[in-house]
Write an enzyme that holds these catalytic residues in place. Structure first.
Site, PDB file in Angstrom:
ATOM      1  N   GLU A  83      51.385 -23.008 -37.116  1.00 40.64           N
ATOM      2  CA  GLU A  83      50.335 -22.286 -36.385  1.00 40.64           C
ATOM      3  C   GLU A  83      50.593 -20.773 -36.464  1.00 40.64           C
ATOM      4  O   GLU A  83      51.676 -20.309 -36.080  1.00 40.64           O
ATOM      5  CB  GLU A  83      50.309 -22.758 -34.924  1.00 40.64           C
ATOM      6  CG  GLU A  83      49.074 -22.285 -34.179  1.00 40.64           C
ATOM      7  CD  GLU A  83      48.992 -22.847 -32.752  1.00 40.64           C
ATOM      8  OE1 GLU A  83      49.626 -23.882 -32.468  1.00 40.64           O
ATOM      9  OE2 GLU A  83      48.289 -22.219 -31.942  1.00 40.64           O
ATOM     10  N   LYS A 262      50.841 -27.199 -23.672  1.00 39.18           N
ATOM     11  CA  LYS A 262      50.845 -27.153 -25.144  1.00 39.18           C
ATOM     12  C   LYS A 262      51.443 -25.817 -25.582  1.00 39.18           C
ATOM     13  O   LYS A 262      52.209 -25.745 -26.553  1.00 39.18           O
ATOM     14  CB  LYS A 262      49.418 -27.332 -25.676  1.00 39.18           C
ATOM     15  CG  LYS A 262      49.332 -27.582 -27.174  1.00 39.18           C
ATOM     16  CD  LYS A 262      49.269 -26.318 -28.004  1.00 39.18           C
ATOM     17  CE  LYS A 262      49.093 -26.615 -29.488  1.00 39.18           C
ATOM     18  NZ  LYS A 262      49.036 -25.381 -30.298  1.00 39.18           N
ATOM     19  N   ASP A 278      64.449 -34.007 -32.683  1.00 38.49           N
ATOM     20  CA  ASP A 278      63.344 -34.962 -32.601  1.00 38.49           C
ATOM     21  C   ASP A 278      62.236 -34.366 -31.717  1.00 38.49           C
ATOM     22  O   ASP A 278      62.331 -34.382 -30.480  1.00 38.49           O
ATOM     23  CB  ASP A 278      63.894 -36.274 -31.998  1.00 38.49           C
ATOM     24  CG  ASP A 278      62.860 -37.385 -31.968  1.00 38.49           C
ATOM     25  OD1 ASP A 278      61.654 -37.092 -31.881  1.00 38.49           O
ATOM     26  OD2 ASP A 278      63.276 -38.552 -31.983  1.00 38.49           O
ATOM     27  N   HIS A 375      44.569 -13.842 -32.270  1.00 35.40           N
ATOM     28  CA  HIS A 375      44.438 -14.779 -33.395  1.00 35.40           C
ATOM     29  C   HIS A 375      43.696 -14.115 -34.543  1.00 35.40           C
ATOM     30  O   HIS A 375      44.075 -14.223 -35.698  1.00 35.40           O
ATOM     31  CB  HIS A 375      43.644 -16.015 -32.957  1.00 35.40           C
ATOM     32  CG  HIS A 375      44.488 -17.001 -32.220  1.00 35.40           C
ATOM     33  ND1 HIS A 375      44.298 -18.355 -32.310  1.00 35.40           N
ATOM     34  CD2 HIS A 375      45.529 -16.839 -31.391  1.00 35.40           C
ATOM     35  CE1 HIS A 375      45.188 -18.978 -31.556  1.00 35.40           C
ATOM     36  NE2 HIS A 375      45.939 -18.074 -30.988  1.00 35.40           N
TER      37      HIS A 375
HETATM   38  P1  NAD Z   1      73.742 -40.239 -33.815  1.00 34.01           P
HETATM   39  O1  NAD Z   1      73.451 -41.674 -33.994  1.00 34.01           O
HETATM   40  O2  NAD Z   1      73.959 -39.439 -35.069  1.00 34.01           O
HETATM   41  O3  NAD Z   1      74.986 -40.106 -32.822  1.00 34.01           O
HETATM   42  C1  NAD Z   1      75.674 -38.897 -32.617  1.00 34.01           C
HETATM   43  C2  NAD Z   1      77.002 -38.935 -33.346  1.00 34.01           C
HETATM   44  O4  NAD Z   1      77.634 -37.677 -33.229  1.00 34.01           O
HETATM   45  C3  NAD Z   1      77.921 -39.973 -32.730  1.00 34.01           C
HETATM   46  O5  NAD Z   1      78.552 -40.674 -33.762  1.00 34.01           O
HETATM   47  C4  NAD Z   1      78.945 -39.121 -31.977  1.00 34.01           C
HETATM   48  O6  NAD Z   1      80.182 -39.758 -31.911  1.00 34.01           O
HETATM   49  C5  NAD Z   1      78.973 -37.878 -32.852  1.00 34.01           C
HETATM   50  N1  NAD Z   1      79.432 -36.640 -32.208  1.00 34.01           N
HETATM   51  C6  NAD Z   1      80.272 -35.726 -32.780  1.00 34.01           C
HETATM   52  N2  NAD Z   1      80.497 -34.713 -31.967  1.00 34.01           N
HETATM   53  C7  NAD Z   1      79.784 -34.938 -30.841  1.00 34.01           C
HETATM   54  C8  NAD Z   1      79.608 -34.202 -29.628  1.00 34.01           C
HETATM   55  N3  NAD Z   1      80.203 -33.032 -29.416  1.00 34.01           N
HETATM   56  N4  NAD Z   1      78.785 -34.719 -28.685  1.00 34.01           N
HETATM   57  C9  NAD Z   1      78.158 -35.901 -28.878  1.00 34.01           C
HETATM   58  N5  NAD Z   1      78.313 -36.652 -30.004  1.00 34.01           N
HETATM   59  C10 NAD Z   1      79.109 -36.174 -30.988  1.00 34.01           C
HETATM   60  O7  NAD Z   1      72.572 -39.488 -33.020  1.00 34.01           O
HETATM   61  P2  NAD Z   1      71.990 -39.728 -31.574  1.00 34.01           P
HETATM   62  O8  NAD Z   1      72.013 -38.405 -30.911  1.00 34.01           O
HETATM   63  O9  NAD Z   1      72.635 -40.887 -30.885  1.00 34.01           O
HETATM   64  O10 NAD Z   1      70.487 -40.144 -31.875  1.00 34.01           O
HETATM   65  C11 NAD Z   1      69.561 -39.178 -32.280  1.00 34.01           C
HETATM   66  C12 NAD Z   1      68.633 -39.754 -33.345  1.00 34.01           C
HETATM   67  O11 NAD Z   1      68.036 -40.957 -32.874  1.00 34.01           O
HETATM   68  C13 NAD Z   1      67.515 -38.812 -33.655  1.00 34.01           C
HETATM   69  O12 NAD Z   1      67.397 -38.746 -35.058  1.00 34.01           O
HETATM   70  C14 NAD Z   1      66.295 -39.497 -33.051  1.00 34.01           C
HETATM   71  O13 NAD Z   1      65.118 -39.164 -33.736  1.00 34.01           O
HETATM   72  C15 NAD Z   1      66.654 -40.947 -33.225  1.00 34.01           C
HETATM   73  N6  NAD Z   1      65.994 -41.940 -32.353  1.00 34.01           N
HETATM   74  C16 NAD Z   1      65.184 -41.590 -31.298  1.00 34.01           C
HETATM   75  C17 NAD Z   1      64.630 -42.575 -30.506  1.00 34.01           C
HETATM   76  C18 NAD Z   1      63.809 -42.161 -29.315  1.00 34.01           C
HETATM   77  O14 NAD Z   1      63.773 -40.982 -28.989  1.00 34.01           O
HETATM   78  N7  NAD Z   1      63.125 -43.072 -28.627  1.00 34.01           N
HETATM   79  C19 NAD Z   1      64.903 -43.902 -30.745  1.00 34.01           C
HETATM   80  C20 NAD Z   1      65.745 -44.238 -31.822  1.00 34.01           C
HETATM   81  C21 NAD Z   1      66.305 -43.244 -32.620  1.00 34.01           C
END
Ligand code: NAD
Length: 387
Positions: A83, A262, A278, A375
């Site tokens: 945008e 928004k 996300d 705009h």
């Molecule tokens: P992830 O699965 O990559 O987990 C985070 C990893 O980082 C873990 O392995 C953790 O051990 C590691 N890590 C290293 N240093 C860290 C620190 N300082 N603090 C925390 N963790 C640390 O990611 P996530 O955050 O569990 O999940 C995010 C993803 O899931 C996004 O891509 C999102 O789009 C997706 N997702 C979203 C939904 C939803 O929002 N409803 C559902 C499913 C998946």
């Protein structure tokens, strides 16, 4: 209709190699002389590692809203957005607030909830869950060993029964530190589900985080002397009064609040995209928070305080600085580096200030010279550049 328009992708498209997918795409949808590398990027291998059926990248403008003063530190904020007015508006507000002392921000601990939904639990059986919290905690801890080492992990549980559906819901509260946390939470909920079934005799329906994220909030505020708000033929006093009046309109009228919000998300989603976060999770959380009292309201408000106009914002911000797709691409890694590699709550504080700035700039323009003037200036500049 031409032969090419009749074609579509093969049924096994997702199983093909990246090169074969690109070739199938070109054959089905492109003219012979189209250079797919120029359209979707020469090297799509990173996209291939990130999502299924990838064929390349969509270039989104990546710009910088420079000169934010947040909690006494200067930030140049990277934004990915299509945008035209978003970065200009954020930069304008950043400058104005900078000259008035900057943004003050706060953030809670990054606690999110993983939910286990159970069906077939006889009335009252769910009362046994809290009594056995120690065992549940031990089970969840097994899934969160590395999170505990980082100072995060299990923080408690809540049990409720929905009278309408009869479903029992167990919320496992977990500190996810610097991650967005969705996968971590989902894993923890699945880990606990078996024990919860044993305790209350029900069956799991589903195990998943809530994007509500109401415990993981951040906020920001600023004050600008009203004399600095003179614009578009309005005195500072009058502009301030009009901004406050527009704020009250958004606080009480959901049809206005949705557009007001928004504007907030124009900034926050663009920062989220720039850092590989996300955007959908953030938007869902923000709108849930806006509607938490049963009526959809604005996320920010503006009031006259003494000689100044005060702006405030508060919302859930499940932003990660590790994990998921955060910093997976060179540009998203650069975005985080520009912000001096903040931790999760640190990024949420920057996002709160940005959301408030973005919203303020829109409101200020709306009640003074009107939103179209800015705009149109941008469009004219773009047309000049294209001529
Ligand atoms: P992830 O699965 O990559 O987990 C985070 C990893 O980082 C873990 O392995 C953790 O051990 C590691 N890590 C290293 N240093 C860290 C620190 N300082 N603090 C925390 N963790 C640390 O990611 P996530 O955050 O569990 O999940 C995010 C993803 O899931 C996004 O891509 C999102 O789009 C997706 N997702 C979203 C939904 C939803 O929002 N409803 C559902 C499913 C998946």
């Amino acid at each position: 209709m031409s032969d090419r328009a009749e074609k579509s992708l093969p049924d096994d498209f997702r199983k093909l190699s990246l090169e074969a997918r690109r070739a199938a795409l070109k054959s089905a949808y492109c003219e012979e002389d189209v250079d797919l590398g120029a359209v979707l990027g020469e090297d799509a291998s990173a996209a291939d590692r990130m999502v299924e059926s990838a064929v390349g990248f969509l270039p989104v403008p990546f710009g910088i809203a420079a000169g934010f003063l947040i909690d006494g530190r200067s930030y140049d904020i990277p934004l990915a957005v299509e945008e035209p007015s978003v970065i200009a508006a954020a930069s304008f507000a950043a400058l104005l607030v900078r000259g008035s002392g900057g943004f003050a921000t706060w953030a809670t601990e990054p606690i999110m909830s993983a939910q286990v939904f159970l069906e077939g639990v006889l009335p009252g059986r769910e009362l046994g869950i809290e009594a056995r919290e120690g065992e549940i905690r031990a089970e969840v801890d097994l899934a969160l060993a590395s999170m505990r080492r980082r100072g995060g992990g299990y923080r408690g549980l809540e049990v409720s029964r929905n009278e309408e559906t009869g479903l029992v819901r167990v919320d496992l509260r977990i500190d996810v530190r610097d991650a967005m946390g969705a996968n971590i939470l989902d894993g923890a909920a699945e880990r606990a589900a078996g024990l919860l079934e044993d305790i209350c005799g029900g069956r799991r329906l589903m195990c998943v985080l809530t994007n509500g994220a109401v415990e993981r909030r951040a906020g920001a505020r600023f004050e600008i002397p009203v004399r600095r708000l003179a614009r578009g033929g309005y005195s500072g006093e009058e502009a301030s009064r009009r901004i406050e009046s527009a704020s009250r309109a958004a606080e009480s009228d959901p049809t206005r609040a949705v557009t007001h919000n928004k504007g907030v998300m124009n900034g926050i989603s663009s920062l989220a995209l720039a850092t590989g976060n996300d955007t959908r999770a953030l938007e869902a959380g923000a709108h849930y928070w806006a509607a938490r009292e049963g009526r959809y309201r604005s996320l920010s408000s503006y009031r006259r305080v003494g000689d100044a106009l005060e702006g405030r914002i508060e919302l859930p911000l499940a932003l990660g600085t590790v994990g998921g797709s955060v910093a997976r691409l060179p540009a998203t890694a650069l975005a985080l580096r520009m912000l001096r590699d903040p931790d999760g709550p640190g990024l949420a504080r920057i996002a709160a200030a940005l959301g408030l700035a973005q919203n303020f700039a829109a409101l200020f323009a709306l009640v003074t010279e009107g939103i179209q003037a800015g705009h149109m200036r941008l469009h004219a500049r773009k047309r000049e550049a294209e001529a």
